[in-house]
Design an enzyme around this catalytic site. Structure first.
Site, PDB file in Angstrom:
ATOM      1  N   SER A  31      -4.643  21.920  25.332  1.00 33.49           N
ATOM      2  CA  SER A  31      -4.003  23.104  24.736  1.00 33.49           C
ATOM      3  C   SER A  31      -4.570  23.437  23.352  1.00 33.49           C
ATOM      4  O   SER A  31      -4.300  24.510  22.816  1.00 33.49           O
ATOM      5  CB  SER A  31      -2.482  22.909  24.646  1.00 33.49           C
ATOM      6  OG  SER A  31      -2.185  21.755  23.917  1.00 33.49           O
ATOM      7  N   LYS A  33      -4.684  20.977  20.552  1.00 33.98           N
ATOM      8  CA  LYS A  33      -4.028  20.213  19.480  1.00 33.98           C
ATOM      9  C   LYS A  33      -5.052  19.684  18.467  1.00 33.98           C
ATOM     10  O   LYS A  33      -4.818  19.694  17.267  1.00 33.98           O
ATOM     11  CB  LYS A  33      -3.220  19.039  20.081  1.00 33.98           C
ATOM     12  CG  LYS A  33      -2.087  19.500  20.998  1.00 33.98           C
ATOM     13  CD  LYS A  33      -1.344  18.347  21.631  1.00 33.98           C
ATOM     14  CE  LYS A  33      -2.169  17.564  22.607  1.00 33.98           C
ATOM     15  NZ  LYS A  33      -2.631  18.312  23.805  1.00 33.98           N
ATOM     16  N   GLU A 103      -0.282  14.405  15.914  1.00 36.06           N
ATOM     17  CA  GLU A 103      -0.636  14.946  17.233  1.00 36.06           C
ATOM     18  C   GLU A 103       0.182  14.204  18.281  1.00 36.06           C
ATOM     19  O   GLU A 103       0.086  12.988  18.410  1.00 36.06           O
ATOM     20  CB  GLU A 103      -2.135  14.745  17.495  1.00 36.06           C
ATOM     21  CG  GLU A 103      -2.591  15.366  18.804  1.00 36.06           C
ATOM     22  CD  GLU A 103      -4.084  15.207  19.087  1.00 36.06           C
ATOM     23  OE1 GLU A 103      -4.553  15.848  20.020  1.00 36.06           O
ATOM     24  OE2 GLU A 103      -4.758  14.454  18.367  1.00 36.06           O
ATOM     25  N   ARG A 104       1.013  14.926  18.983  1.00 36.14           N
ATOM     26  CA  ARG A 104       1.941  14.361  19.973  1.00 36.14           C
ATOM     27  C   ARG A 104       2.945  13.414  19.339  1.00 36.14           C
ATOM     28  O   ARG A 104       2.959  13.211  18.135  1.00 36.14           O
ATOM     29  CB  ARG A 104       1.198  13.646  21.085  1.00 36.14           C
ATOM     30  CG  ARG A 104       0.529  14.568  22.039  1.00 36.14           C
ATOM     31  CD  ARG A 104       0.478  13.920  23.402  1.00 36.14           C
ATOM     32  NE  ARG A 104      -0.264  14.757  24.304  1.00 36.14           N
ATOM     33  CZ  ARG A 104       0.257  15.841  24.883  1.00 36.14           C
ATOM     34  NH1 ARG A 104       1.501  16.156  24.657  1.00 36.14           N
ATOM     35  NH2 ARG A 104      -0.484  16.571  25.677  1.00 36.14           N
TER      36      ARG A 104
END
Ligand code: DCP
Length: 229
Positions: A31, A33, A103-104
């Site tokens: 996506s 990121k 990130e995440r």
């Protein structure tokens, strides 16, 4: 489930005085990121913590990501338990920066990836129960406070095309149906709020080409890194 109650780390962080404003970047595989993080890494008072995919690809000589995609029935629990450790490290890592962008998170690991593996039958009931017990303990006892979640919303077809273009070896056989599952679970979590959402969600259209997305990101920059220019 009660994320962030009974926090053992919060005594020394009363009022969040010494904690940075914490932002999670979420969205399907492919996506964007990494590009999002790269943009914000230029700011002095911002710390960006990229997902440690390289560690997952070489952990004491083992490529855990490859093992998981090659034999998900056998290796999903192993892979997710190592992801959990590396993500936990990012959540609790002290930072002197004003803003910390991760990130995440442990949240998407649980609500999107582990849940997808369970739904697809790659994790059996006993494995899922054990990893869920770990999540319950972590969410209950540790301070995973988050201030903002960025959702890079993409269609699974576009995510799939990007994954094929970048051709990370381990990912070359991810079926569209798998990405659809991960997408649906992001939607259930961040849009329909069927699982606990620990902060306000800012949604960005990540189907756009990178230049158009960057324009949108710049428009909301004050929300993402408040007080930093
Ligand atoms: N992964 C997983 N379980 C998790 C987190 C990630 O199986 N809990 C997998 C999915 C990908 C790889 O790890 O194959 C990297 O995933 P990300 O989507 O988090 O990172 P990308 O580099 O793909 O992100 P982007 O393309 O958005 O920059």
């Amino acid at each position: 489930m009660s994320p962030n109650s009974n926090n053992v780390l919060s005594d020394s962080q009363e009022g969040r005085g010494d904690k940075p404003y914490t932002v999670l970047v979420e969205g399907n595989i492919g996506s964007g990121k990494t590009s999002f993080l790269n943009y914000f890494s230029q700011f002095k008072d911002v710390e960006t913590l990229a997902e440690p995919v390289d560690k997952w690809r070489n952990f004491k000589g083992f490529n855990l990501l490859e093992l998981m995609y090659q034999d998900p029935h056998k290796y999903s629990l192993m892979f997710q338990s190592y992801v959990q450790l590396t993500m936990l490290d990012h959540h609790v890592k002290p930072s002197s920066a004003k803003v910390k962008i991760i990130e995440r998170s442990l949240y998407s690991a649980r609500y999107c990836f582990v849940e997808n593996l369970r739904q697809k039958g790659y994790m059996d009931g006993a494995e899922h129960a054990v990893i869920s017990e770990w999540y319950d303990w972590i969410f209950d006892k540790l301070d995973l406070t988050v201030d903002l979640i960025i959702y890079l919303r993409t269609s699974p077809v576009i995510a799939s095309a990007r994954i094929q273009r970048r051709s990370r070896n381990e990912e070359n056989k991810i079926p569209l149906e798998y990405l659809q599952g991960v997408h649906n679970l992001h939607e259930e979590w961040l849009i329909k709020k069927k699982c606990p959402v620990p902060a306000k969600v800012l949604e960005l259209d990540a189907n756009q080409d990178p230049e158009a997305l960057l324009k949108d990101i710049k428009k909301c920059q004050d929300q993402i890194i408040p007080g930093i220019s």
